[in-house]
Design a protein around this motif. Structure first.
Motif, mmCIF file in Angstrom:
data_model
loop_
_atom_site.group_PDB
_atom_site.id
_atom_site.type_symbol
_atom_site.label_atom_id
_atom_site.label_comp_id
_atom_site.label_asym_id
_atom_site.label_seq_id
_atom_site.Cartn_x
_atom_site.Cartn_y
_atom_site.Cartn_z
ATOM 1 N N ARG A 175 7.674 -34.620 77.952
ATOM 2 C CA ARG A 175 8.942 -34.633 77.197
ATOM 3 C C ARG A 175 9.249 -36.034 76.659
ATOM 4 N NH1 ARG A 175 10.957 -31.622 81.489
ATOM 5 N NH2 ARG A 175 12.226 -33.392 82.120
ATOM 6 N N VAL A 176 9.082 -37.051 77.502
ATOM 7 C CA VAL A 176 9.352 -38.427 77.064
ATOM 8 C C VAL A 176 8.403 -38.812 75.933
ATOM 9 C CG1 VAL A 176 9.286 -40.862 77.758
ATOM 10 C CG2 VAL A 176 10.344 -39.157 79.266
ATOM 11 N N TYR A 203 -2.117 -26.143 82.375
ATOM 12 C CA TYR A 203 -0.670 -26.111 82.546
ATOM 13 C C TYR A 203 0.011 -26.883 81.414
ATOM 14 C CZ TYR A 203 3.910 -26.440 84.757
ATOM 15 O OH TYR A 203 5.245 -26.358 85.019
ATOM 16 N N TYR A 204 -0.575 -27.993 80.998
ATOM 17 C CA TYR A 204 -0.079 -28.777 79.862
ATOM 18 C C TYR A 204 0.059 -27.880 78.633
ATOM 19 C CZ TYR A 204 -0.769 -31.836 75.760
ATOM 20 O OH TYR A 204 -0.688 -32.449 74.526
ATOM 21 N N LEU A 205 -0.970 -27.131 78.338
ATOM 22 C CA LEU A 205 -0.934 -26.243 77.178
ATOM 23 C C LEU A 205 0.103 -25.137 77.354
ATOM 24 C CD1 LEU A 205 -4.777 -26.007 76.561
ATOM 25 C CD2 LEU A 205 -3.110 -27.377 75.260
ATOM 26 N N GLU A 206 0.260 -24.688 78.579
ATOM 27 C CA GLU A 206 1.217 -23.621 78.897
ATOM 28 C C GLU A 206 2.669 -24.058 78.684
ATOM 29 O OE1 GLU A 206 2.531 -21.572 83.072
ATOM 30 O OE2 GLU A 206 0.382 -21.847 82.741
ATOM 31 N N VAL A 207 2.989 -25.294 79.015
ATOM 32 C CA VAL A 207 4.384 -25.761 78.950
ATOM 33 C C VAL A 207 4.688 -26.587 77.694
ATOM 34 C CG1 VAL A 207 4.647 -25.733 81.460
ATOM 35 C CG2 VAL A 207 3.975 -27.864 80.314
ATOM 36 N N LEU A 208 3.705 -26.801 76.859
ATOM 37 C CA LEU A 208 3.873 -27.672 75.692
ATOM 38 C C LEU A 208 5.030 -27.239 74.800
ATOM 39 C CD1 LEU A 208 2.990 -30.036 73.968
ATOM 40 C CD2 LEU A 208 1.200 -28.591 72.998
ATOM 41 N N TYR A 222 8.404 -29.331 74.159
ATOM 42 C CA TYR A 222 8.764 -29.768 72.804
ATOM 43 C C TYR A 222 10.228 -29.451 72.509
ATOM 44 C CZ TYR A 222 9.401 -30.210 67.867
ATOM 45 O OH TYR A 222 9.935 -30.569 66.645
ATOM 46 N N GLN A 223 10.674 -28.248 72.859
ATOM 47 C CA GLN A 223 12.064 -27.874 72.580
ATOM 48 C C GLN A 223 13.045 -28.793 73.305
ATOM 49 O OE1 GLN A 223 12.849 -25.896 70.106
ATOM 50 N NE2 GLN A 223 10.665 -25.514 69.807
ATOM 51 N N HIS A 224 12.733 -29.149 74.545
ATOM 52 C CA HIS A 224 13.598 -30.082 75.279
ATOM 53 C C HIS A 224 13.536 -31.480 74.665
ATOM 54 C CE1 HIS A 224 14.938 -27.473 78.500
ATOM 55 N NE2 HIS A 224 13.703 -27.002 78.599
ATOM 56 N N ALA A 225 12.344 -31.927 74.307
ATOM 57 C CA ALA A 225 12.180 -33.257 73.707
ATOM 58 C C ALA A 225 12.905 -33.335 72.370
ATOM 59 C CB ALA A 225 10.697 -33.570 73.535
ATOM 60 N N ARG A 226 12.877 -32.259 71.626
ATOM 61 C CA ARG A 226 13.572 -32.183 70.333
ATOM 62 C C ARG A 226 15.074 -32.404 70.531
ATOM 63 N NH1 ARG A 226 15.487 -27.222 67.775
ATOM 64 N NH2 ARG A 226 15.739 -27.637 65.539
ATOM 65 N N LYS A 227 15.639 -31.729 71.512
ATOM 66 C CA LYS A 227 17.074 -31.893 71.806
ATOM 67 C C LYS A 227 17.366 -33.299 72.314
ATOM 68 C CE LYS A 227 17.794 -27.024 72.653
ATOM 69 N NZ LYS A 227 17.885 -25.962 73.634
ATOM 70 N N GLU A 228 16.496 -33.811 73.168
ATOM 71 C CA GLU A 228 16.687 -35.161 73.696
ATOM 72 C C GLU A 228 16.607 -36.200 72.586
ATOM 73 O OE1 GLU A 228 13.675 -35.274 76.735
ATOM 74 O OE2 GLU A 228 14.816 -33.948 78.050
#
Length: 151
Positions: free
Chosen positions: A61-62, A105-110, A114-120
């Motif tokens: 996310r960061v 897992y990286y590919l699974e949660v990407l 992204y949606q959280h990083a976009r909001k952040e």
């Protein structure tokens, strides 16, 4: 293991976690498996897996947030942003070296990250959320590529 020693081990887990870890490691090294307090040991092993996954998501996310800031605020680019991008890419690469199975897992949660990083990114920059694309503009490989910086 006697009922009395099981109570002592459970108390040790609650009262001195570090000492419990040392005692458990010693029991494992000495193959004293019947002396292990399995319930807490299982809980700790499962927790370790969750911690690794949570750290991966946090670093991702960061990293994505800074890639978005880099792309959509070119006038504010700084060495600090470059360092943060480098640092979190390194953390992810080290995670994958230590635990290659987490690449899946990286590919699974990407997408979720992204949606959280976009909001952040919107919150941190003060830019409207609509400035940042709904769909991730970076490929999974670009995100990890040390030479990739969005234009």
């Amino acid at each position: 293991m006697t009922h009395q020693s099981m109570i002592l081990t459970n108390n040790l887990y609650a009262e001195d976690y570090n000492l419990w870890i040392e005692k458990t490691a010693s029991l494992l090294k000495n193959k004293q498996f019947l002396e292990l307090e399995l319930e807490n040991l299982i809980e700790e092993i499962e927790s370790m897996g969750r911690s690794e996954k949570n750290a991966l998501k946090s670093n991702l996310r960061v990293l994505i947030m800074h890639l978005l800031k880099y792309k959509f605020q070119p006038q504010n680019r700084s060495n600090s942003w470059l360092y943060t991008i480098y640092e979190h890419r390194q953390r992810l690469q080290e995670t994958f070296l230590d635990s290659p199975s987490l690449k899946g897992y990286y590919l699974e949660v990407l997408d979720n990250c992204y949606q959280h990083a976009r909001k952040e990114a919107s919150i941190e920059t003060g830019l409207p959320l609509s400035i940042f694309p709904q769909d991730n503009p970076f490929s999974s490989d670009e995100i990890l590529d040390a030479d990739f910086f969005p234009v």
